[in-house]
Design an enzyme around this catalytic site. Sequence first.
Site, mmCIF file in Angstrom:
data_model
loop_
_atom_site.group_PDB
_atom_site.id
_atom_site.type_symbol
_atom_site.label_atom_id
_atom_site.label_comp_id
_atom_site.label_asym_id
_atom_site.label_seq_id
_atom_site.Cartn_x
_atom_site.Cartn_y
_atom_site.Cartn_z
ATOM 1 N N THR A 123 51.469 150.130 60.512
ATOM 2 C CA THR A 123 51.748 151.530 60.207
ATOM 3 C C THR A 123 51.632 152.416 61.435
ATOM 4 O O THR A 123 50.842 152.137 62.344
ATOM 5 C CB THR A 123 50.760 152.043 59.138
ATOM 6 O OG1 THR A 123 50.913 153.455 58.985
ATOM 7 C CG2 THR A 123 49.320 151.763 59.524
ATOM 8 N N TYR A 147 42.489 154.179 56.717
ATOM 9 C CA TYR A 147 43.720 153.419 56.509
ATOM 10 C C TYR A 147 44.272 152.933 57.843
ATOM 11 O O TYR A 147 44.576 151.743 58.024
ATOM 12 C CB TYR A 147 44.754 154.280 55.779
ATOM 13 C CG TYR A 147 46.134 153.667 55.746
ATOM 14 C CD1 TYR A 147 46.374 152.473 55.077
ATOM 15 C CD2 TYR A 147 47.204 154.277 56.398
ATOM 16 C CE1 TYR A 147 47.642 151.903 55.053
ATOM 17 C CE2 TYR A 147 48.473 153.714 56.374
ATOM 18 C CZ TYR A 147 48.682 152.531 55.699
ATOM 19 O OH TYR A 147 49.932 151.963 55.685
#
Length: 337
Positions: A123, A147
Amino acid sequence: MSENSKPSVLVTGGAGYIGSHAVLALVDAGWPVAVIDNLTTGFRFAVPDGVPLYEGDIEDAALLARIFEEQGTRAIMHFAGSIVVPESVENPLKYYSNNTARSRALIEAAVTAGVPHFIFSSTAATYGVPEVSPVREDTPQRPINPYGWSKLMTEQMLGDTVAAHPMNYCALRYFNVAGADPRARSGQSTAGATHLIKVAVEAALGKRDSVAVFGTDYDTPDGTGVRDYIHVSDLAAAHVLALEALIEQPERSLTMNCGYGRGFSVLEVLDAVDRVTNMTIERKMEPRRAGDPASLISDPSRIRETLPWQPQHADLDTIIGHALAWERKLSEIRGNG
């Protein structure tokens, strides 16, 4: 690569949003595919007929060993994990469990079984708040939420693992994934999803009263966050090409951004949804969310130079149109529309 020479691929999280599109791309191109998914956020209907679905967890070493043997697995595409940034701030240990610890277990099982190729769903959140824009792969990675850290730790594990074992990997750093399969075979199906385009098309179809705009005071042209939206089917195509590259050069590992290199603000996206639907969505201005950078735009030069990747859906209105078509079909699937 001829169809009879294509090795079997195990897709983790293959009943989820991005994973199911990767499965479709592999099946369409003639690859043997199997899926493992614990179905906590995935859906059986997202897995195409004829694709074996193993319901279970990627930290189950015995199950993985059985799958690898039954399927003759030679490559893994790893999508399983948790993806909601604000939730990661509120519940970091969930993210280090689901995204980091379980990935470690999966990598270990792959090493034990001698699976030589590994593609990882990473990501742009690993960059944090980058000091430069567009963001290149060598931009310093300084995540600002759990995250991002959970994904960066997995990138680190993969890098260390391939240095010690006969395996190569590709980490694909996604920017903002949106849209749905152009043939409406799959799409974003999660209830309560936080993706802007998903939320906006739900509002356009009367499934939500309004769309929250989190932060209107960023240092951006209109004060709202700017993101690089990539169509999920273009992203899935990149995974198939990345796998071919790993097989062709087994000594090489890759890290590449997945985006178009063009950013749209929250308000620009909502304007586009209004335009595509010929409606006006109610917008509610809210404070910033924890862990959100002002702008995140990719420099996609490396993936374009490394792979023969030619995006087919790099248009905001197209992305929204496909998301809208899927949302309508999802209502039919669930019998509430």
